[in-house]
Motif scaffolding. Structure first.
Motif: not given
Length: 263
Positions: A100-106, A121-123, A143-146, A164-168
């Motif tokens: 799974l490739v997650v492109d966190p499009v914002m 936060d759901s992402v 945005t993801l890391t603050g 640290g959020m769980g991604a490999r």
């Protein structure tokens, strides 16, 4: 033939979103399937309208592809709302999708928002932990890391936080920074930099979608994560080099640059 699926929104101009994903899959020799999350009225200048598809229809599209054709890799793009993030994460987890490739499009290239603030936060909590790799640009990583991402060490720290959020694995793309276009890959153990020249062009519409899709194509073909990222970097670099002016804003990258007769 390897199969890759994109779960993302449309781009009526065709330069980004599902249209760019499918072009990338085809150019790299992978059969492309799709599950549409939203319909956008979008061109090289702006996103003028967005219509989110019903949750049950999104789930049904994923089920239709996975249960019949099967997939070797999945790439997510524009998910728009927390409800859509939730259903996509649930369905991909239920089907045991590993590549799974997650492109966190914002944000669209035009600056228009493509992900509601309440969905971030759901992402982080639902989608990133399922990811084989996450592919944020600098603003998305912030945005993801603050945290602010301005220096090389900032990029490394942002990468650590996303792992640290769980991604490999993660690749923080450096296109928004000054100097050479350097993307930083991290798998929790090793940092690898991928660097390319910059090109004097505004025709960069769809670069993020294209990079993530090329990474998914590589995974579908059986490449390691770092090999897939290397393929994506080379492919999108040449797609930008050979991009062309179309429309009045940011024109598209050239997804079929390998086939273009330059004579």
């Amino acid at each position: 033939m390897p199969v890759a699926m994109t779960v993302a929104g449309s781009d009526s101009g065709g330069g980004a979103g599902v249209q760019a994903d499918l072009k990338t899959f085809a150019a790299l020799g992978v059969y492309g399937a799709s599950a549409l999350t939203a319909i956008t009225a979008q061109n090289t200048v702006a996103v003028t309208a967005v219509h989110e598809l019903p949750i049950d229809l999104i789930a049904a599209q994923i089920e239709a592809v996975v249960s019949d054709i099967g997939v070797d890799a999945v790439k997510t793009g524009m998910l728009s709302s927390s409800e859509i993030v939730e259903v996509v994460a649930r369905e991909l987890d239920r089907h045991g999708i590993k590549n799974l490739v997650v492109d966190p499009v914002m944000i669209a290239k035009s600056g228009d928002p493509l992900l509601r603030q309440e969905a971030v936060d759901s992402v982080r909590t639902l989608l990133v932990p399922l990811a084989c790799i996450v592919t944020p640009n600098v603003p998305e990583a912030e945005t993801l890391t603050g945290m602010k991402v301005e220096t090389d060490e900032d990029m490394r720290e942002a990468a650590r936080r996303i792992i640290g959020m769980g991604a490999r694995a993660v690749v923080v793309k450096g296109g928004h920074r000054e100097g050479p276009a350097t993307d930083l890959f991290y798998d929790g153990t090793e940092f690898v930099e991928f660097t390319s020249d910059r090109f004097d062009t505004v025709n960069t519409h769809g670069t993020g979608c294209t990079f993530a899709s090329a990474t998914a194509a590589g995974l579908a073909q059986g490449k390691s994560v770092v090999e897939a990222v290397a393929q994506a970097k080379e492919y999108v670099t040449e797609a930008i080099r050979n991009s062309y002016p179309l429309g009045q804003g940011h024109g598209p990258v050239h997804h079929f640059w390998q086939l273009w007769d330059k004579s």
